[in-house]
Design a protein around this motif. Structure first.
Motif, PDB file in Angstrom:
ATOM      1  N   UNK A  62      28.306 -37.145   2.294  1.00 49.61           N
ATOM      2  CA  UNK A  62      29.426 -36.862   2.979  1.00 49.61           C
ATOM      3  C   UNK A  62      30.551 -37.744   2.639  1.00 49.61           C
ATOM      4  N   UNK A  63      29.990 -38.688   3.580  1.00 46.74           N
ATOM      5  CA  UNK A  63      31.452 -39.951   3.368  1.00 46.74           C
ATOM      6  C   UNK A  63      31.080 -40.939   2.258  1.00 46.74           C
ATOM      7  N   UNK A  64      30.368 -40.928   1.719  1.00 46.66           N
ATOM      8  CA  UNK A  64      30.723 -42.351   0.001  1.00 46.66           C
ATOM      9  C   UNK A  64      31.454 -40.564  -0.668  1.00 46.66           C
ATOM     10  N   UNK A  65      30.994 -39.974  -0.835  1.00 53.14           N
ATOM     11  CA  UNK A  65      31.928 -38.272  -1.542  1.00 53.14           C
ATOM     12  C   UNK A  65      33.316 -38.466  -1.655  1.00 53.14           C
ATOM     13  N   UNK A  66      33.711 -38.559  -0.282  1.00 52.73           N
ATOM     14  CA  UNK A  66      35.433 -38.575   0.158  1.00 52.73           C
ATOM     15  C   UNK A  66      36.203 -39.602  -0.073  1.00 52.73           C
ATOM     16  N   UNK A  67      35.002 -40.920  -0.112  1.00 51.94           N
ATOM     17  CA  UNK A  67      35.445 -42.573  -0.375  1.00 51.94           C
ATOM     18  C   UNK A  67      35.277 -42.059  -1.330  1.00 51.94           C
ATOM     19  N   UNK A  68      34.147 -41.619  -2.516  1.00 57.62           N
ATOM     20  CA  UNK A  68      35.059 -41.936  -4.062  1.00 57.62           C
ATOM     21  C   UNK A  68      36.089 -40.911  -4.948  1.00 57.62           C
ATOM     22  N   UNK A  69      36.313 -40.107  -4.251  1.00 64.57           N
ATOM     23  CA  UNK A  69      37.551 -39.056  -4.332  1.00 64.57           C
ATOM     24  C   UNK A  69      38.867 -39.235  -3.941  1.00 64.57           C
ATOM     25  N   UNK A 102      41.661 -22.468  -1.077  1.00 68.66           N
ATOM     26  CA  UNK A 102      40.555 -21.699  -0.768  1.00 68.66           C
ATOM     27  C   UNK A 102      38.747 -21.869  -1.484  1.00 68.66           C
ATOM     28  N   UNK A 103      38.138 -22.446  -0.069  1.00 66.70           N
ATOM     29  CA  UNK A 103      36.805 -22.203  -0.437  1.00 66.70           C
ATOM     30  C   UNK A 103      35.934 -21.596   0.497  1.00 66.70           C
ATOM     31  N   UNK A 104      35.239 -20.158  -0.043  1.00 64.08           N
ATOM     32  CA  UNK A 104      34.647 -20.049   0.654  1.00 64.08           C
ATOM     33  C   UNK A 104      33.542 -19.229   0.799  1.00 64.08           C
ATOM     34  N   UNK A 105      32.635 -18.180   1.521  1.00 61.11           N
ATOM     35  CA  UNK A 105      31.001 -17.497   0.576  1.00 61.11           C
ATOM     36  C   UNK A 105      31.762 -17.105  -0.948  1.00 61.11           C
ATOM     37  N   UNK A 106      33.239 -15.804  -0.541  1.00 63.22           N
ATOM     38  CA  UNK A 106      33.119 -15.183  -1.687  1.00 63.22           C
ATOM     39  C   UNK A 106      33.905 -15.464  -2.481  1.00 63.22           C
ATOM     40  N   UNK A 107      34.446 -16.367  -2.803  1.00 59.92           N
ATOM     41  CA  UNK A 107      35.685 -17.432  -3.727  1.00 59.92           C
ATOM     42  C   UNK A 107      36.104 -18.449  -3.780  1.00 59.92           C
ATOM     43  N   UNK A 108      35.986 -19.127  -3.991  1.00 57.29           N
ATOM     44  CA  UNK A 108      36.601 -20.007  -4.554  1.00 57.29           C
ATOM     45  C   UNK A 108      37.465 -20.184  -5.086  1.00 57.29           C
ATOM     46  N   UNK A 109      38.731 -20.758  -4.658  1.00 60.29           N
ATOM     47  CA  UNK A 109      40.245 -20.874  -5.442  1.00 60.29           C
ATOM     48  C   UNK A 109      40.995 -21.978  -5.293  1.00 60.29           C
ATOM     49  N   UNK A 142      27.484 -27.989  -0.438  1.00 59.91           N
ATOM     50  CA  UNK A 142      27.971 -29.528  -0.393  1.00 59.91           C
ATOM     51  C   UNK A 142      29.601 -30.582  -0.488  1.00 59.91           C
ATOM     52  N   UNK A 143      28.837 -31.574   0.108  1.00 57.41           N
ATOM     53  CA  UNK A 143      30.126 -32.369   0.554  1.00 57.41           C
ATOM     54  C   UNK A 143      30.490 -33.019  -0.377  1.00 57.41           C
ATOM     55  N   UNK A 144      29.828 -32.870  -1.641  1.00 62.10           N
ATOM     56  CA  UNK A 144      30.440 -34.164  -2.937  1.00 62.10           C
ATOM     57  C   UNK A 144      30.912 -32.846  -3.551  1.00 62.10           C
ATOM     58  N   UNK A 145      30.293 -31.712  -3.342  1.00 64.34           N
ATOM     59  CA  UNK A 145      31.689 -30.675  -4.105  1.00 64.34           C
ATOM     60  C   UNK A 145      32.557 -30.590  -3.356  1.00 64.34           C
ATOM     61  N   UNK A 146      32.702 -30.077  -2.227  1.00 60.19           N
ATOM     62  CA  UNK A 146      33.814 -29.997  -1.258  1.00 60.19           C
ATOM     63  C   UNK A 146      35.360 -31.274  -1.255  1.00 60.19           C
ATOM     64  N   UNK A 147      34.062 -32.155  -1.655  1.00 59.75           N
ATOM     65  CA  UNK A 147      35.550 -33.329  -1.925  1.00 59.75           C
ATOM     66  C   UNK A 147      35.870 -33.671  -3.267  1.00 59.75           C
ATOM     67  N   UNK A 148      35.400 -32.884  -4.301  1.00 58.60           N
ATOM     68  CA  UNK A 148      35.625 -32.970  -5.799  1.00 58.60           C
ATOM     69  C   UNK A 148      36.948 -31.830  -5.541  1.00 58.60           C
ATOM     70  N   UNK A 149      36.251 -30.639  -4.849  1.00 59.53           N
ATOM     71  CA  UNK A 149      37.062 -29.378  -4.933  1.00 59.53           C
ATOM     72  C   UNK A 149      38.197 -29.892  -4.451  1.00 59.53           C
TER      73      UNK A 149
END
Length: 506
Positions: free
Chosen positions: A93-100, A138-145, A159-166
């Motif tokens: 998580x910490x590395x992903x947010x730093x990387x992005x 918007x990042x939810x269980x039903x739809x990400x926009x 997962x944290x990597x995809x949250x940071x990317x989003x």
């Protein structure tokens, strides 16, 4: 990002680095996603250990390996750089947010958690912000926009990597507000670590996911982490606030002592955001919102008291972020459709079919109470209990369904590796308790398509058929794999078979 800079974003126990100046060009948590120059994080899950895929990551060109155990690294040789950490997920998580580039540092971020109502509340908050002229991801269980991009996620909280990317993608598109659905798993497994939350919303808390958390105390503490993350966010100029259901003592005990402004919502007098004069029918709700910023009427195209709670939470967020009442009213009047939440099908025979994601006793009670308040001739409910999940909640689900329904049809709901008949029998114990006190008809039909078919065949004019538990989901999960299934589509095909493809049986 050079390895030296990359490793400065998280702490580690031991490191073997061949060249500290080598470049990391990407991150992967799945060995199949590794490309030359990537850092690979070996995550330890309940059924899979990423350390078993270190060699595959190396063969695919991983430049750096990160894991929790030193022994597997010692077999790789001197030419492979590796780092041993205490928590791979937290390091990821910490590395992903730093990387992005730490995108949440420059964004207004709202996190929504609770046992029920998270997704709907997220959709309502996003609608309010966008109607105020503010683009919002918007990042939810039903739809990400994210701007023009929409997709369905595999988890409630990615997962944290995809949250940071989003979040990074949002920032690149000029979107500086984000609303995230935050699950207890996401908090306990460090998936949201590294995100700077400005607002935390707590919808409600009742015991849930105890197959994972084991105790309500652990579940409660996991949820509390979101409030603590708002309290710890001191580096941004945006206002911080905690929005909480003021009728839930578990939530109030969680947030009272934190040094963050608190906005409470609910039906009780004295709460900062209060609902009054509430009315609803099968498709909408109308109520008066009483707030410190003035009183105004709200029309919501979602029925029931539980959705009024969701709207109150969204109103509190909008007011805290300075949104005018007109934008709040417009946002609540015209939200995006929330997939799998109270989707209504009008049957040609004169009855209604409602598809809803209610999948625990608390959510079922709210949803079925709303359906019963519509005074149907009969309420016919199809539901199941998730396999390999908290077994103790199944009889309670059976009791709730039987208490409100005239006909109960017990079926499957993602049996996974557990015997479907066992999950059904656990629910039947609860139904039988209620059946000793009031008339209730019940069936066990393990084939979910056939269960829905039976419910529709029993329904007559004026009835309501309530399909609970699956909501937006498009698969049934069995031990042997996933089978395509969507309650809404199955019901539509059975009611309007002409010109539609055949329903899929497990």
């Amino acid at each position: 990002m050079r390895i030296r800079e990359f490793l400065s974003s998280f702490s580690y126990v031991k490191a073997h680095i061949r060249d500290w100046e080598e470049e990391i060009v990407g991150i992967a948590q799945n060995s199949k996603d590794v490309r030359p120059g990537y850092a690979f994080f070996a995550l330890v899950g309940s059924s899979c250990d990423g350390h078993a895929f270190l060699w595959e990551a190396v063969d695919r060109g991983a430049r750096l390996l990160v894991g929790e155990r030193e022994e597997p690294f010692l077999t790789l040789g001197e030419d492979i750089s590796w780092v041993c950490v205490e928590q791979s997920r937290r390091a990821l998580a910490l590395a992903s947010h730093a990387f992005f580039g730490f995108p949440s540092q420059r964004m207004h971020v709202v996190g929504v958690t609770g046992t029920n109502g998270k997704t709907t509340t997220c959709f309502l908050i996003q609608s309010i912000l966008e109607k105020s002229g503010v683009p919002c991801g918007l990042l939810t269980t039903a739809r990400n926009i994210v701007g023009p991009f929409e997709w369905e996620p595999p988890n409630t909280t990615m997962e944290s990597l995809f949250l940071a990317q989003s979040l990074r993608r949002m920032e690149t598109l000029g979107i500086h507000h984000a609303v995230l659905e935050v699950s207890s798993h996401g908090l306990a497994l460090w998936r949201v670590e590294g995100i700077l939350f400005d607002v935390a919303v707590f919808t409600n808390i009742v015991p849930e996911h105890l197959e994972f958390h084991r105790t309500f105390e652990h579940y409660w503490r996991s949820k509390k982490r979101l409030a603590e993350m708002v309290e710890e966010n001191l580096s941004k100029p945006f206002p911080r606030v905690i929005v909480a259901n003021g009728e839930d003592e578990h939530i109030l005990a969680m947030v009272r002592s934190l040094g963050v402004p608190l906005l409470r919502f609910g039906f009780l007098k004295g709460l900062e955001v209060q609902a009054a004069c509430v009315q609803w029918d099968h498709s909408s709700s109308i109520f008066q919102a009483l707030t410190p910023w003035g009183h105004f009427e709200v029309f919501l195209p979602l029925p029931g008291k539980h959705n009024v709670y969701n709207a109150l939470g969204a109103i509190a967020v909008g007011l805290a972020l300075g949104v005018c009442r007109e934008a709040i009213q417009e946002g609540l009047r015209h939200p995006r459709r929330v997939p799998g939440r109270w989707e209504v099908i009008e049957a040609p025979q004169g009855f209604k079919v409602i598809v809803d994601f209610a999948h625990n006793w608390h959510g079922l009670e709210h949803a079925l109470r709303t359906a019963k308040a519509l005074k149907p001739r009969r309420l016919i409910t199809v539901f199941g209990c998730g396999g390999e999940r908290d077994r103790s909640k199944r009889p309670q689900m059976g009791r709730v369904v039987a208490a409100f329904s005239d006909v109960c049809i017990v079926t499957t709901d993602n049996p996974r590796g557990e015997d479907p008949l066992q999950t059904a029998q656990d629910a039947v114990w609860g139904i039988e308790e209620i059946a000793r006190e009031k008339p209730v008809e019940w069936f066990v039909i393990l084939d979910r398509v056939e269960a829905i078919r039976l419910a529709l065949s029993l329904a007559r004019e004026g009835d309501v058929v309530f399909l609970a538990g699956k909501g937006p989901e498009r698969f049934q999960v069995y031990a042997t794999g996933s089978v395509p299934h969507n309650d809404y589509e199955v019901a539509r095909q059975l009611l309007f078979p002409e010109g539609r493809r055949d329903v899929v049986h497990p």
